[in-house]
Design an enzyme around this catalytic site. Structure first.
Site, PDB file in Angstrom:
ATOM      1  N   ASP A  62      14.571  29.603  55.917  1.00 31.96           N
ATOM      2  CA  ASP A  62      15.518  28.558  55.539  1.00 31.96           C
ATOM      3  C   ASP A  62      16.564  29.072  54.546  1.00 31.96           C
ATOM      4  OD1 ASP A  62      13.566  27.317  56.960  1.00 31.96           O
ATOM      5  OD2 ASP A  62      13.226  25.692  55.536  1.00 31.96           O
ATOM      6  N   HIS A  86      13.216  27.260  64.258  1.00 34.45           N
ATOM      7  CA  HIS A  86      13.221  26.251  63.194  1.00 34.45           C
ATOM      8  C   HIS A  86      14.151  25.082  63.549  1.00 34.45           C
ATOM      9  CE1 HIS A  86      13.600  24.628  59.022  1.00 34.45           C
ATOM     10  NE2 HIS A  86      12.371  25.101  58.909  1.00 34.45           N
ATOM     11  N   ASP A 134       6.286  22.946  55.884  1.00 33.95           N
ATOM     12  CA  ASP A 134       6.345  23.460  57.257  1.00 33.95           C
ATOM     13  C   ASP A 134       6.291  24.981  57.330  1.00 33.95           C
ATOM     14  OD1 ASP A 134       8.911  23.085  56.010  1.00 33.95           O
ATOM     15  OD2 ASP A 134       9.890  23.553  57.900  1.00 33.95           O
ATOM     16  N   HIS A 175       7.782  25.074  51.021  1.00 29.90           N
ATOM     17  CA  HIS A 175       7.936  23.819  51.739  1.00 29.90           C
ATOM     18  C   HIS A 175       6.828  23.767  52.794  1.00 29.90           C
ATOM     19  CE1 HIS A 175      12.447  23.100  50.646  1.00 29.90           C
ATOM     20  NE2 HIS A 175      11.628  22.499  49.801  1.00 29.90           N
TER      21      HIS A 175
END
Length: 307
Positions: free
Chosen positions: A208, A266, A67, A65
């Site tokens: 994540d 995050h 980011d 992803h």
């Protein structure tokens, strides 16, 4: 400056804010510079943090992803521009090889540095250098995502007074280490009589994910745990639908893993003030910090001594 420290270069999630850049984390481990998840603008963050990018020799991408990886290409180009002589080792999920290549070769430039790729397809120990080892486990996110653990081995620490009182010195010590016991002066001396085991330092990087067993396993008895906490409990439904965690969930993981220190990161751009992240997490796990950009977090002293 501590020889082992975690430096926050960015702590926002997908969308940066006026005060928070996309995530990026530099872990200094003695002479090693380990860069985790370089988001967009990471190269510039090094400037604001007053850190030379050339200190980096290993780059870890948990997943692809944007980011967590958009700064990869520019970091490699910067290291190339600086003509670093050491190899740059890059670790990432093997399923993301095509994205790694796109980031690496996304623009025209003449690459002269040595980039060593480590596409990871199997969980477990990725590399063991003797002085430390790298472990990867799959987390529970929307795409193939890896969490990391860096661990040094346990070491034997001798008790000088105990050695002296038993007349143990010189090469006999090596015999004691090898055989775990020796006979001296008509009696048996065990290694545990004159030494203790210092548990090796360790850090877990949890990117994540939903709460999962792999995250707990990676952080088990670690000195420090850097963990995503994208949302607060009031938005738990968003965390679940986007495969993320709340601050409370991250703290619960830290408690179950018995880590010494939790650092939250995050954060969703919807939150301008992060005070509630601390309040929510500290109610579950007291030794918690909310990541602040450019701040250094030294390793806590490891109290886990088997005497």
């Amino acid at each position: 400056m501590s020889s082992r420290e975690l430096i926050i270069l960015g702590c926002s999630s997908q969308q940066p804010t006026r005060t928070r850049n996309q995530g990026a984390y530099l872990f200094r481990w003695n002479g090693e510079g380990l860069l985790f998840d370089p988001g967009e603008g990471t190269q510039r963050q090094f400037i604001f943090a007053n850190i030379a990018p050339t200190t980096v020799n290993r780059i870890f991408v948990s997943h692809f992803h944007g980011d967590h990886c958009l700064g990869l290409g520019s970091m490699l180009m910067r290291l190339n521009l600086d003509k670093v002589s050491h190899p740059i080792h890059c670790y990432y999920p093997a399923s993301g090889k095509k994205y790694f290549d796109r980031l690496r070769y996304g623009t025209i430039y003449h690459e002269t540095i040595q980039v060593v790729e480590h596409p990871i397809s199997e969980e477990g120990i990725v590399e063991d250098f003797g002085s430390f080892r790298i472990e990867a486990q799959r987390l529970q996110h929307q795409v193939d995502t890896l969490g990391w653990r860096i661990t040094e081995p346990d070491t034997i620490k001798f008790l000088p007074k105990e050695l002296e009182s038993r007349g143990i010195r010189g090469l006999i010590i090596q015999d004691l280490i090898r055989d775990q016991e020796i006979s001296i002066g008509g009696s048996t001396v065990y290694l545990s009589d004159v030494s203790y085991v210092r548990k090796g330092d360790s850090i877990a990087i949890i990117a994540d994910t939903l709460p999962c067993q792999a995250a707990i396993d990676l952080a088990k008895n670690s000195c420090m745990m850097l963990c995503e906490s994208t949302y607060l409990e009031q938005h738990r439904h968003l965390a679940e639908s986007h495969f993320h965690m709340t601050a409370k969930q991250a703290a619960t993981l830290a408690k179950r893993a018995a880590t010494q220190k939790l650092i939250l990161t995050h954060f969703s751009a919807r939150y301008l003030n992060l005070d509630d992240f601390y309040k929510e997490a500290s109610a579950v796990f007291p030794n918690v910090s909310v990541a602040q950009e450019y701040r250094s977090y030294p390793f806590p002293k490891n109290p886990l001594l088997n005497k």
